[in-house]
Design a protein around this motif. Structure first.
Motif, short mmCIF file in Angstrom:
data_model
loop_
_atom_site.label_atom_id
_atom_site.label_comp_id
_atom_site.label_asym_id
_atom_site.label_seq_id
_atom_site.Cartn_x
_atom_site.Cartn_y
_atom_site.Cartn_z
N ALA A 37 0.85 -1.19 0.00
CA ALA A 37 0.00 0.00 0.00
C ALA A 37 0.89 1.24 0.00
O ALA A 37 1.92 1.28 0.67
N PHE A 38 0.48 2.26 -0.76
CA PHE A 38 1.25 3.50 -0.86
C PHE A 38 0.62 4.58 0.00
O PHE A 38 -0.58 4.80 -0.03
N ASP A 39 1.46 5.28 0.73
CA ASP A 39 1.03 6.40 1.55
C ASP A 39 1.78 7.64 1.07
O ASP A 39 3.02 7.67 1.12
N ALA A 63 -2.23 12.75 -3.29
CA ALA A 63 -3.41 11.95 -3.01
C ALA A 63 -4.54 12.24 -4.01
O ALA A 63 -5.18 11.31 -4.52
N ALA A 84 1.60 16.52 -0.24
CA ALA A 84 0.99 15.21 0.03
C ALA A 84 -0.46 15.15 -0.40
O ALA A 84 -0.93 14.15 -0.94
N ALA A 109 2.42 10.28 2.42
CA ALA A 109 3.28 10.82 3.49
C ALA A 109 4.64 10.13 3.51
O ALA A 109 5.58 10.64 4.13
N SER A 110 4.77 9.01 2.82
CA SER A 110 6.05 8.29 2.81
C SER A 110 7.09 8.98 1.91
O SER A 110 8.27 8.66 1.99
#
Length: 122
Positions: free
Chosen positions: A5-7, A43, A39, A9-10
């Motif tokens: 899973a991609f965030d 998204a 961010a 914030a990473s």
């Protein structure tokens, strides 16, 4: 190949919360432009498929082509090994540059001279 899973914030953002994003034509691989994302715009881009940048001058989200009609539709979202730069592979409608050129990178320095590589699109 692994997946997780991609965030958003990473990713590694600068002290203003921004990360450079390079737009490249998904078919021709031509570099079209560079802009900034935060961010939330990352998204929004991933959620909508419409490339969304952060305008530093307006301090607002900027959906590419929203006013001009020169839309950028997301084909692939990539980021570099250091997680501090984004590459968005896009389907570009019309010019990408506000000067009405296909690419913002329309000038080169050759033999010490500035050379204009392309005219504005009609």
């Amino acid at each position: 190949m692994t997946s997780a899973a991609f965030d958003p914030a990473s990713l590694k953002y600068d002290d203003k919360g921004l990360i450079p994003a390079i737009a490249q034509d998904a078919e021709t691989h031509e570099v079209l432009m560079m802009a900034w994302m935060n961010a939330e715009s990352v998204a929004k881009t991933l959620e909508t498929g419409k490339v969304t940048y952060w305008s530093r001058s307006r301090q607002a989200f900027w959906v590419k082509g929203e006013t001009s009609g020169h839309l950028q539709t997301l084909v692939d979202f990539r980021y570099d090994c250091d997680q501090d730069c984004i590459l968005v592979m896009v389907r570009q409608e019309g010019p990408a540059c506000h000067t009405n050129r296909r690419s913002c990178f329309y000038r080169a320095v050759r033999g010490g001279e500035t050379v204009e590589l392309m005219e504005p699109m009609v």
